[in-house]
Scaffold this motif. Sequence first.
Motif, short mmCIF file in Angstrom:
data_model
loop_
_atom_site.label_atom_id
_atom_site.label_comp_id
_atom_site.label_asym_id
_atom_site.label_seq_id
_atom_site.Cartn_x
_atom_site.Cartn_y
_atom_site.Cartn_z
N LEU A 79 44.63 -17.82 66.80
CA LEU A 79 44.23 -17.15 68.04
C LEU A 79 44.12 -18.13 69.21
O LEU A 79 44.01 -17.70 70.36
CB LEU A 79 42.88 -16.45 67.84
N GLY A 80 44.12 -19.42 68.93
CA GLY A 80 44.01 -20.41 70.00
C GLY A 80 42.60 -20.52 70.55
O GLY A 80 42.41 -20.77 71.73
N VAL A 81 41.61 -20.32 69.67
CA VAL A 81 40.21 -20.45 70.07
C VAL A 81 39.51 -21.39 69.09
O VAL A 81 40.02 -21.68 68.01
CB VAL A 81 39.47 -19.08 70.09
N SER A 82 38.33 -21.85 69.47
CA SER A 82 37.56 -22.71 68.57
C SER A 82 36.90 -21.86 67.48
O SER A 82 36.71 -20.65 67.65
CB SER A 82 36.48 -23.48 69.34
N VAL A 83 36.52 -22.50 66.39
CA VAL A 83 35.81 -21.80 65.32
C VAL A 83 34.48 -21.27 65.85
O VAL A 83 34.07 -20.16 65.52
CB VAL A 83 35.60 -22.73 64.10
N LYS A 84 33.84 -22.05 66.71
CA LYS A 84 32.56 -21.64 67.30
C LYS A 84 32.73 -20.34 68.11
O LYS A 84 31.95 -19.41 67.98
CB LYS A 84 32.03 -22.76 68.18
#
Length: 192
Positions: free
Chosen positions: A174-179
């Motif tokens: 998704l191109g996002v951080s795990v947080k």
Amino acid sequence: MFKVWQTYCRQVQLSAETVEKVFAAAQQRTLQRNELLLQEGQVCRYKTFVLTGLLRTYGQDADGSEHILQFSPENTWTVDAESYDRQAPCAFNIAGVERSELLLWTKATFDSLMNELPELQSLSQRLISGTVHSSRHRLFSALSDPPEVKYEAFVRSFPDLLNRLPLHMIASYLGVSVKTLTRVRQAQWHRG
């Protein structure tokens, strides 16, 4: 393994003759979890069909961060198209997320089969067209959608992959951080 292939081919409406010929020309391979099918810098020599299991196609930054471009679960095809078509070194890796059973065809073999079997050529063109369309939509989403919308689209598109993928791989796709992904998932869970 033939039954899995046969079932897929019935769904995409290939004749029994084509099913047999294409299967007979394939090489069978088992890929273990985290084993590479294709490594950056190699030439992609095979068009691959996933009978069972799950693969991921990804690139890496200089710092080793992984960016997943595609997941390939059972009954899907995978290939590094640019490397395969041009027979040039690839920029991406393809690896097993799970132990996977695969069918592989060399470019020469698959090209020959497409020349001999017009319905295989037609299927290949439909698959390429579908990949182009979904890639364009995914790129637009990556550029314009907030994380919540990206995650909702992932859940709609790949509901059976949610329990098969670690959170960090979904975040990478998704191109996002795990947080950020954790926050999005918690907010959705609380809503509902």
